[in-house]
Design a protein around this motif. Structure first.
Motif, mmCIF file in Angstrom:
data_model
loop_
_atom_site.group_PDB
_atom_site.id
_atom_site.type_symbol
_atom_site.label_atom_id
_atom_site.label_comp_id
_atom_site.label_asym_id
_atom_site.label_seq_id
_atom_site.Cartn_x
_atom_site.Cartn_y
_atom_site.Cartn_z
ATOM 1 N N ALA A 14 0.811 -1.225 0.000
ATOM 2 C CA ALA A 14 0.000 0.000 0.000
ATOM 3 C C ALA A 14 0.842 1.273 0.000
ATOM 4 O O ALA A 14 0.613 2.174 -0.827
ATOM 5 N N PRO A 15 1.826 1.434 0.900
ATOM 6 C CA PRO A 15 2.591 2.688 0.866
ATOM 7 C C PRO A 15 3.411 2.847 -0.417
ATOM 8 O O PRO A 15 3.676 3.974 -0.831
ATOM 9 N N PHE A 16 3.792 1.750 -1.060
ATOM 10 C CA PHE A 16 4.512 1.860 -2.330
ATOM 11 C C PHE A 16 3.613 2.480 -3.398
ATOM 12 O O PHE A 16 4.073 3.293 -4.206
ATOM 13 N N LEU A 17 2.340 2.095 -3.413
ATOM 14 C CA LEU A 17 1.433 2.674 -4.395
ATOM 15 C C LEU A 17 1.208 4.153 -4.117
ATOM 16 O O LEU A 17 1.216 4.987 -5.042
ATOM 17 N N PHE A 18 1.032 4.526 -2.865
ATOM 18 C CA PHE A 18 0.866 5.941 -2.525
ATOM 19 C C PHE A 18 2.145 6.717 -2.840
ATOM 20 O O PHE A 18 2.085 7.879 -3.268
ATOM 21 N N TRP A 19 3.278 6.095 -2.624
ATOM 22 C CA TRP A 19 4.560 6.720 -2.966
ATOM 23 C C TRP A 19 4.625 6.982 -4.466
ATOM 24 O O TRP A 19 5.029 8.065 -4.911
ATOM 25 N N GLY A 20 4.221 6.019 -5.257
ATOM 26 C CA GLY A 20 4.234 6.196 -6.704
ATOM 27 C C GLY A 20 3.301 7.302 -7.155
ATOM 28 O O GLY A 20 3.634 8.102 -8.032
ATOM 29 N N VAL A 21 2.098 7.363 -6.552
ATOM 30 C CA VAL A 21 1.150 8.426 -6.911
ATOM 31 C C VAL A 21 1.723 9.787 -6.555
ATOM 32 O O VAL A 21 1.648 10.746 -7.347
ATOM 33 N N GLU A 22 2.319 9.904 -5.381
ATOM 34 C CA GLU A 22 2.913 11.173 -4.972
ATOM 35 C C GLU A 22 4.042 11.574 -5.907
ATOM 36 O O GLU A 22 4.156 12.739 -6.327
ATOM 37 N N ALA A 23 4.892 10.608 -6.251
ATOM 38 C CA ALA A 23 5.999 10.902 -7.168
ATOM 39 C C ALA A 23 5.485 11.360 -8.523
ATOM 40 O O ALA A 23 6.045 12.277 -9.145
ATOM 41 N N TRP A 24 4.409 10.753 -8.996
ATOM 42 C CA TRP A 24 3.844 11.125 -10.293
ATOM 43 C C TRP A 24 3.299 12.551 -10.266
ATOM 44 O O TRP A 24 3.559 13.348 -11.171
ATOM 45 N N PHE A 25 2.572 12.914 -9.227
ATOM 46 C CA PHE A 25 1.981 14.247 -9.185
ATOM 47 C C PHE A 25 2.998 15.316 -8.811
ATOM 48 O O PHE A 25 2.785 16.493 -9.095
ATOM 49 N N GLN A 26 4.101 14.928 -8.207
ATOM 50 C CA GLN A 26 5.155 15.912 -7.943
ATOM 51 C C GLN A 26 5.976 16.207 -9.192
ATOM 52 O O GLN A 26 6.218 17.356 -9.514
ATOM 53 N N GLY A 27 6.430 15.172 -9.844
ATOM 54 C CA GLY A 27 7.375 15.401 -10.937
ATOM 55 C C GLY A 27 6.955 14.887 -12.286
ATOM 56 O O GLY A 27 7.482 15.306 -13.310
ATOM 57 N N GLY A 28 6.011 13.937 -12.328
ATOM 58 C CA GLY A 28 5.527 13.443 -13.612
ATOM 59 C C GLY A 28 6.548 12.657 -14.404
ATOM 60 O O GLY A 28 6.495 12.650 -15.639
ATOM 61 N N SER A 29 7.475 11.993 -13.735
ATOM 62 C CA SER A 29 8.502 11.256 -14.460
ATOM 63 C C SER A 29 7.943 9.972 -15.044
ATOM 64 O O SER A 29 6.961 9.410 -14.563
ATOM 65 N N LYS A 67 9.387 7.088 -14.949
ATOM 66 C CA LYS A 67 9.587 5.980 -14.023
ATOM 67 C C LYS A 67 8.517 5.968 -12.934
ATOM 68 O O LYS A 67 8.122 4.905 -12.452
ATOM 69 N N ALA A 68 8.024 7.144 -12.535
ATOM 70 C CA ALA A 68 6.933 7.180 -11.562
ATOM 71 C C ALA A 68 5.674 6.570 -12.162
ATOM 72 O O ALA A 68 4.958 5.809 -11.509
ATOM 73 N N TRP A 69 5.399 6.882 -13.425
ATOM 74 C CA TRP A 69 4.233 6.311 -14.124
ATOM 75 C C TRP A 69 4.363 4.798 -14.194
ATOM 76 O O TRP A 69 3.427 4.050 -13.885
ATOM 77 N N ALA A 70 5.542 4.322 -14.593
ATOM 78 C CA ALA A 70 5.775 2.878 -14.674
ATOM 79 C C ALA A 70 5.697 2.239 -13.288
ATOM 80 O O ALA A 70 5.206 1.110 -13.142
ATOM 81 N N GLY A 71 6.169 2.958 -12.266
ATOM 82 C CA GLY A 71 6.107 2.432 -10.910
ATOM 83 C C GLY A 71 4.675 2.211 -10.454
ATOM 84 O O GLY A 71 4.374 1.214 -9.784
ATOM 85 N N ILE A 72 3.774 3.128 -10.804
ATOM 86 C CA ILE A 72 2.358 2.943 -10.472
ATOM 87 C C ILE A 72 1.827 1.684 -11.157
ATOM 88 O O ILE A 72 1.162 0.850 -10.529
ATOM 89 N N ALA A 73 2.120 1.535 -12.447
ATOM 90 C CA ALA A 73 1.624 0.379 -13.191
ATOM 91 C C ALA A 73 2.135 -0.926 -12.605
ATOM 92 O O ALA A 73 1.377 -1.888 -12.421
#
Length: 860
Positions: A171-186, A188-194
């Motif tokens: 669970a915290p990994f998914l929230f981490w990925g969402v936060e990373a995506w909305f902060q920087g939009g990289s 790898k963050a998108w792939a991390g969510i998937a």
């Protein structure tokens, strides 16, 4: 899932002590090893109720099939056979960590190590997400430790609920990925969510996944709204792209953003790279990542969804149940008021794990029994409350508060309108029971808030005179201590529980359990008071300068760790695997018969599970009974099993035992005595010579046989017709509707000989003198395909749940193969989704590399 920090922060994180980067992961590893020391430093197996009930058998079968070069589509060992992937027979078979461990270790060790690994990863994930929110390394470490030892996570070991534990850890990994995506939009963050979405689905605990995906979606909506509503001020000297100076003196170099500042909670504190115009696009791309992640798990997800909604026994309480039956099913195993109280005082409601004095025969709550614990950690709860005494990221803190409250109220099931609203409105809720599972989202929110609370305390310690909120935080802790002290007095006088059973729990009946729990309720209330007082004293000493910030962090780390671990200890046990895996004379006798006789099934009624046990199947015996979370609904109807009860129809009907090829029964002689007129072929005796269990032979029919009579009987009447003593099961089968080409009737003359009988492929040589059915006493399922002499032939459903293949007169080679179209489609979707994820994650790097390697036109 890390992303580069994009804005400076004036958050409390700037006032935290400078911890070395290696300390948090080392702390997580050390605490994990201490928790599981009896397993890690031994050769034993980690005990789990469901691990022994079915988990080990299914994984051992899977490992054996993999070792022989076959990935099984069908598990023939129990309940007439079930599809392996679609019915989730092996649970996490395709979940990469579990699969890798199963390939490297003995199954019984792999089953334990995967749990140990995920407890450690839970701490890492919480630390990473907390750091991405802007907390200090010290606060992230304490948040991670609190989540790692949280009883709502660790105590899932004892019941053997590995899927729940995996999702809680992810669970915290998914929230981490969402936060990373909305902060920087990289990319790898998108792939991390998937990838994280795929991993969650591959755990195969779809209910926990449903809750997590809903929470992550809400978090993404919250972050989108933040970006849309809060104006950016890129000209503000406090807001610029780049690293954060002096966030705990660390600069975010441990792979997490050093600070997220206020994250859009105040003007000038939002990532300037995310403007309002980009927010909707970011949200749509988040949805695309989530869908891609589901596709990445398609090989497991697609077959399972089709099976669970169409063929599983769960349909009886979900898609095919009456509205009232479905409501009762969906609200069962919720938390009750007593469990809610135990979130603060864990000993309050007791337990049945028997791993400690307070958890032995002390459960007096309203559920039938209790084998895990939802305790959130009182220290973590109080730290979470401190986060609301000023401090940064108010909007985020309010979101986490809302998430935690909604999850808590939902977990209470039909006791609150929240569950009723979700049940009425949200699709899919009617498929699930046990609302209490949602409590892990409350724990996730508490751990995130607790990290902010730690930074609040550190800010007050570093600058006691400059923080007007410090005295408010101090008062909050003293008030909490006072309230708990009042509860302590009430518990000591017996007033607390007498009030409870007199007003809140008026139909209370578990008098003996409550009496056994009373001294531990008093002890638990005392410990809760001490924990609250300890936090108050720590803050007071820190504000006075008596306790340095580094020492404060160390004491807090010990406090939250011990607070959770003291409860966890009652739920971590080991067993001697070789004793567990001992066969005994009855199993030996049946295995010897299996080597010399035609295929047969065993009805295992042995203690202690009597009809639900799978012990015989552990050694390769095919059993007509057993436990499975998603066995085929028609087979269950045929055998008369309800819930976790006995296969009643197999006890009373010789017809049904015969058509299911039950040749032997393991009978609990000590429990029910010796069956009249039957002679045991083997027996297990106790030390005093008393017969414990015995094996008896019973009349049966062959696993594969010829029949030339078929009677059309509707499904709702088929079981009764087959149980009718006047119905000749040896010469006639039932079919749900008349056959398009009638059989010739009479008794076929011919032969049936097995050539091959593997999990996914069967071959027989058959000779018959008339048009007949080759009847196999194995469950029908649409993925089974037949060929007769190389030509495709239909596989009919006969005798309610078995297979029949039409044959013309003559000699034939009949081949049955398990080929699932859903699995094949799922594999294609998985491969295509994997290519998308790889292209997104590494496509830009490949393009840049290629661009550097090609000469420019000018140089040419």
């Amino acid at each position: 899932m890390s992303n580069k920090p994009s804005r400076p922060s004036t958050s409390d994180a700037t006032r935290a002590p400078d911890l070395p980067r290696w300390l948090p992961p080392v702390a997580f590893a050390v605490v994990t090893l201490i928790l599981f020391r009896d397993f890690v430093f031994s050769g034993e197996m980690l005990f789990g109720v469901d691990t022994e009930a079915m988990g080990y058998m299914a994984r051992a079968f899977f490992a054996q099939e993999l070792a022989s070069g076959n990935f099984p589509g069908w598990n023939p060992l129990l309940l007439g056979g079930t599809p392996f992937l679609a019915s989730l027979s092996g649970g996490d078979s395709l979940y990469p960590p579990s699969l890798l461990l199963l390939l490297l270790l003995e199954p019984y060790r792999a089953l334990g190590w995967k749990l140990v690994l995920h407890v450690f990863l839970a701490g890492v994930g919480m630390y990473g997400w907390s750091r991405s929110l802007g907390v200090s390394r010290a606060a992230g470490m304490i948040g991670g430790l609190g989540y790692l030892v949280a009883p709502f996570l660790v105590t899932l070991v004892y019941p053997g609920h590995d899927g729940k534990l995996f999702v809680t850890a992810l669970a915290p990994f998914l929230f981490w990925g969402v936060e990373a995506w909305f902060q920087g939009g990289s990319r790898k963050a998108w792939a991390g969510i998937a990838v994280t979405v795929a991993l969650v689905i591959l755990t195969t605990h779809f209910q926990m996944a449903y809750f997590l995906f809903g929470a992550a979606g809400a978090y993404a909506i919250f972050r989108t709204v933040q970006i849309l509503l809060v104006p950016a001020h890129p000209a503000d000297p406090k807001v610029s792209a780049g690293t954060v100076e002096g966030v705990g003196g660390e600069g975010g170099g441990d792979g997490a953003p050093a600070a997220a500042g206020s994250g859009g909670d105040a003007p000038g504190n939002r990532d300037p790279s995310r403007g309002p115009r980009s927010a909707p696009v970011a949200f749509l791309l988040f949805l695309a990542a989530s869908v891609t992640g589901a596709g990445l798990a398609g090989i497991q997800f697609l077959p399972a969804v089709d099976y669970i909604t169409e063929f599983s026994r769960r349909t009886a309480t979900t898609t095919q149940a009456s509205p009232e039956e479905n409501r009762l099913y969906a609200s069962s195993w919720s938390l009750h008021q007593e469990e809610a109280m135990s979130l603060v005082i864990p000993e309050f409601v007791g337990n049945n794990s028997n791993g400690s004095d307070w958890a032995t025969g002390t459960y007096w709550g309203r559920n039938p029994f209790k084998l895990n614990h939802e305790y959130l950690g009182l220290g973590m709860l109080l730290l979470a409350l401190l986060s609301f005494v000023g401090g940064p990221r108010r909007g985020l803190r309010l979101f986490l508060l809302g998430l935690g409250l909604v999850a808590f109220l939902y977990a209470l099931g039909a006791h609150t309108p929240v569950w009723h609203l979700f049940f009425a409105v949200l699709p899919g809720i009617k498929l699930f029971r046990a609302p209490s599972m949602a409590i892990f989202l409350a724990g996730l929110a508490v751990a995130g808030l607790a990290a902010f609370g730690v930074d609040r305390m550190l800010a007050w310690v570093r600058d006691p005179g400059g923080e007007g909120d410090a005295s408010k935080g101090q008062r909050l802790l003293w008030v909490a201590t006072g309230l708990l002290a009042v509860l302590l007095l009430l518990a000591g006088a017996g007033t607390l529980t007498s009030f409870w059973t007199g007003t809140l729990y008026t139909d209370f009946a578990k008098t003996a359990a409550l009496a056994a729990a009373q001294p531990f309720i008093l002890r638990g209330t005392l410990l809760a008071t001490v924990i609250a007082a300890s936090l108050g004293v720590l803050l007071l000493l820190g504000r006075k300068g008596t306790l340095q910030p580094t020492a404060l962090v160390a004491v807090l780390a010990v406090l939250v760790t011990v607070d959770g671990a003291r409860i966890d200890a009652a739920f971590i046990e080991t067993r001697d695997f070789f004793q567990f895996n001992t066969r005994g004379p009855n199993i030996d006798a049946l295995l010897s018969l299996q080597e010399t006789q035609e295929p047969f099934r065993v009805l295992d009624l042995g203690e202690p599970q009597m009809g639900q046990g799978v012990r015989s199947a552990m050694f390769g015996l095919e059993i007509a009974s057993g436990h499975h979370p998603n066995d085929l609904a028609r087979y269950r109807e045929l055998t008369g099993m309800v819930g976790s009860g006995m296969p009643e129809n197999l006890l009373t009907s010789g017809n049904l035992r015969a058509i299911l090829n039950v040749g032997y029964i393991i009978w609990p002689v000590r429990q029910f005595g010796t069956p009249e007129g039957m002679e045991a072929i083997s027996a297990t005796q106790l030390g005093n010579g008393e017969v414990f269990e015995a094996v008896y032979a019973v009349p049966t029919l062959p696993r594969a046989r010829l029949v030339a009579e078929a009677e059309a009987v509707p499904d709702d009447q088929a079981v009764a017709r087959l149980m009718d003593p006047e119905f000749d099961v040896a010469s006639t089968v039932t079919v749900p509707e008349p056959l398009p080409i009638p059989l010739d009737g009479g008794l076929p003359q011919g032969s049936v000989r097995w050539v091959e009988r593997d999990a996914d492929r069967q071959e027989l040589r058959v000779a018959t003198d008339r048009r007949s059915l080759l009847v196999l006493a194995d469950n029908w399922y649409p993925a089974w395909h037949a060929s007769v002499d190389g030509r495709e032939a239909p596989v009919l459903r006969v005798n309610h749940t078995l297979r029949g293949i039409p044959l013309d007169p003559g000699e034939h080679t009949v081949v049955l193969e398990f080929r699932s179209a859903n699995v094949r489609t799922g594999l294609i979707v998985t491969v295509l989704s994997g290519l998308v994820v790889l292209a997104v994650a590494f496509g830009s790097a490949f393009t840049r590399r290629r661009g550097r390697s090609e000469p420019s036109q000018e140089s040419a």
